[in-house]
Design a protein around this motif. Structure first.
Motif, short mmCIF file in Angstrom:
data_model
loop_
_atom_site.label_atom_id
_atom_site.label_comp_id
_atom_site.label_asym_id
_atom_site.label_seq_id
_atom_site.Cartn_x
_atom_site.Cartn_y
_atom_site.Cartn_z
N THR A 109 0.95 -1.11 0.00
CA THR A 109 -0.13 -0.09 0.12
C THR A 109 0.93 1.27 0.06
N LEU A 110 1.90 1.28 0.78
CA LEU A 110 3.17 2.31 0.64
C LEU A 110 3.49 2.51 -0.70
N ALA A 111 3.93 1.33 -1.38
CA ALA A 111 4.43 1.45 -2.77
C ALA A 111 3.16 2.09 -3.68
N LYS A 112 1.88 1.66 -3.55
CA LYS A 112 0.90 2.23 -4.07
C LYS A 112 0.96 3.71 -3.94
N GLU A 113 0.82 4.21 -2.93
CA GLU A 113 0.73 5.69 -2.71
C GLU A 113 1.87 6.27 -3.30
N LEU A 114 3.01 5.71 -3.32
CA LEU A 114 4.42 6.27 -3.89
C LEU A 114 4.06 6.44 -5.53
N LYS A 115 3.60 5.46 -6.12
CA LYS A 115 3.19 5.10 -7.29
C LYS A 115 2.22 6.22 -8.13
N THR A 116 1.43 6.62 -7.37
CA THR A 116 0.44 7.49 -7.72
C THR A 116 0.58 8.92 -7.27
N TRP A 117 1.85 9.28 -7.23
CA TRP A 117 2.16 10.74 -6.60
C TRP A 117 3.26 11.22 -7.72
N GLU A 118 2.91 12.46 -8.53
CA GLU A 118 3.85 12.61 -9.25
C GLU A 118 4.72 13.69 -8.60
N ASP A 119 5.68 13.30 -8.12
CA ASP A 119 6.71 13.94 -7.10
C ASP A 119 7.96 13.30 -7.44
N PRO A 120 8.89 14.11 -7.83
CA PRO A 120 10.43 13.70 -8.08
C PRO A 120 11.30 12.76 -6.74
N GLN A 121 11.09 13.35 -5.83
CA GLN A 121 11.30 12.65 -4.45
C GLN A 121 10.65 11.43 -4.42
N ALA A 122 9.20 11.30 -4.33
CA ALA A 122 8.59 10.10 -4.54
C ALA A 122 9.02 8.88 -5.38
N LYS A 123 9.43 9.35 -6.57
CA LYS A 123 9.95 8.57 -7.59
C LYS A 123 11.25 7.85 -6.96
N VAL A 124 12.16 8.58 -6.32
CA VAL A 124 13.43 7.94 -5.88
C VAL A 124 13.05 7.04 -4.83
N TRP A 125 12.20 7.50 -3.92
CA TRP A 125 11.80 6.63 -2.79
C TRP A 125 11.18 5.34 -3.16
N LEU A 126 10.33 5.44 -4.37
CA LEU A 126 9.82 4.19 -4.69
C LEU A 126 10.88 3.35 -5.59
N ASP A 127 11.65 3.83 -6.18
CA ASP A 127 12.65 3.09 -6.68
C ASP A 127 13.66 2.52 -5.87
N ASN A 128 13.90 3.00 -4.76
CA ASN A 128 14.57 2.28 -3.63
C ASN A 128 13.87 1.24 -2.83
N LEU A 129 12.50 1.39 -2.66
CA LEU A 129 11.56 0.55 -2.08
C LEU A 129 11.27 -0.66 -2.88
N MET A 130 11.40 -0.47 -4.25
CA MET A 130 10.55 -1.61 -5.14
C MET A 130 11.50 -3.01 -5.10
N PRO A 131 12.51 -3.08 -4.69
CA PRO A 131 13.15 -4.43 -4.32
C PRO A 131 12.66 -5.17 -3.46
N LEU A 132 12.44 -4.40 -2.08
CA LEU A 132 11.63 -5.25 -0.98
C LEU A 132 10.11 -5.46 -1.56
N VAL A 133 9.42 -4.51 -2.06
CA VAL A 133 8.06 -4.62 -2.62
C VAL A 133 7.96 -5.98 -3.51
N GLU A 134 8.90 -6.09 -4.35
CA GLU A 134 9.11 -7.36 -5.24
C GLU A 134 9.41 -8.59 -4.35
N VAL A 135 10.06 -8.67 -3.35
CA VAL A 135 10.24 -9.77 -2.69
C VAL A 135 9.03 -10.04 -1.89
N LEU A 136 8.35 -8.86 -1.37
CA LEU A 136 7.13 -9.58 -0.63
C LEU A 136 5.99 -10.01 -1.66
N GLU A 137 5.90 -9.37 -2.75
CA GLU A 137 4.90 -9.71 -3.85
C GLU A 137 5.01 -11.35 -4.09
N VAL A 138 6.20 -11.46 -4.20
CA VAL A 138 6.64 -12.89 -4.53
C VAL A 138 6.03 -13.91 -3.50
#
Length: 321
Positions: free
Chosen positions: A105-134
């Motif tokens: 849900t945190l990843a979803k909130e970042l994904k739907t925010w047009e903000d340059p910092q949010a994109k950086v945070w999401l890029d950093n977070l995504m490897p963990l998101v993908e682990v938990l998705e699997v």
């Protein structure tokens, strides 16, 4: 509340399995991205709260502090440490499935925010998101029976929030799995005993979490037939649901019931928003929300470390007049 919370390391409920004395580290060392707020999942959804608030109110006076706090935590290095923990032998299932759903849900909130910092945070977070998705996709086929309790393991809650994530990220395989498993678990359910709720430690309503999930999963006609068998009382304009009472706000388990008032509200709001026949449920949701909302301020840490998130999530679901 969440800004203070994510920087507060103690008290802390680690919830991990120790493999050796080498695991006896302080929370900040074990989980540098998500160490505050008493436990891991509360740290996750507190960061969701900060993203949600800043996204909706970009001129918050605490905006710079929020951005700084998130930037300090959501680094690639910190997230890798979090991943390493989930890959240890004894903690493969840590925070299954409640914490997993909040991270998605945190990843979803970042994904739907047009903000340059949010994109950086999401890029950093995504490897963990993908682990938990699997992990979620591996776990759901193995779950023979749904978990129907009113606390963290509730299956309907996790499926509902993960479904929202899957739609935003266009994860068709995950979405299809959630829809299928929801039908497997709940399609034959009838006469949910809402009168048995709440149990003394509930912060989720087993009946309403399931109803809200199936409203997302089933086409309209199919849902109308299903809900008429599952909770026909919801159709009545005279439907009522007594708000939950908290007897001791310093007791971390008993204060769960204020969370129940908020989570009942968001499920009732979701049903009211989706179907005109349930619009009267908005009033019941409001009754639950206003009962719990004043308790957010000046509360003991047992409630303050998490209830604000539930209030925000409920407001997000409330239909606009």
């Amino acid at each position: 509340l969440p800004l203070q919370c994510i920087t507060q390391e103690f008290p802390n409920k680690l919830g991990q399995v120790l493999a050796s004395e080498d695991d006896l580290l302080r929370p900040k060392d074990l989980r540098p991205a998500l160490y505050g707020c008493f436990d891991w999942h509360s740290a996750v959804h507190s960061q969701w709260s900060l993203v949600k608030l800043l996204k909706q109110f970009p001129n918050l006076k605490q905006g710079d502090s929020i951005r700084s706090a998130l930037s300090q935590r959501l680094t690639a290095e910190n997230i890798q440490t979090e991943i390493d923990f989930f890959q240890t032998e004894h903690n493969q299932n840590f925070e299954r499935t409640y914490g997993w759903a909040w991270l998605l849900t945190l990843a979803k909130e970042l994904k739907t925010w047009e903000d340059p910092q949010a994109k950086v945070w999401l890029d950093n977070l995504m490897p963990l998101v993908e682990v938990l998705e699997v992990k979620m996709m591996e776990f759901l086929p193995k779950l023979v029976y749904p978990i129907r309790v009113g606390e963290h393991p509730n299956t309907a809650f996790a499926l509902s929030m993960t479904l929202d994530y899957a739609k935003v990220f266009q994860k068709q395989d995950l979405e299809a799995l959630i829809i299928q498993r929801s039908k497997d678990f709940y399609m034959q359910d009838q006469n949910c005993p809402i009168d048995w709720e709440p149990s003394g430690y509930d912060f989720l309503s087993p009946c309403l979490e399931e109803a809200s999930l199936m409203a997302k999963v089933l086409p309209e006609e199919e849902f109308q037939l299903w809900i008429n068998d599952f909770m026909p009382s919801l159709f009545s304009k005279y439907f009522s649901l007594e708000v939950a009472e908290v007897s001791d706000r310093s007791d971390g388990k008993l204060v769960h019931l204020d969370g129940l008032n908020f989570s009942r509200a968001w499920n009732l709001y979701e049903l009211a928003e989706r179907y005109e026949a349930f619009y009267h449920l908005k009033t019941i949701g409001d009754q639950h929300f206003v009962k719990a909302y004043p308790n957010l301020f000046g509360d003991s840490y047992e409630g303050a470390h998490w209830l604000g998130t539930f209030a925000l999530y409920a407001l997000e679901q409330r239909p606009n007049d």
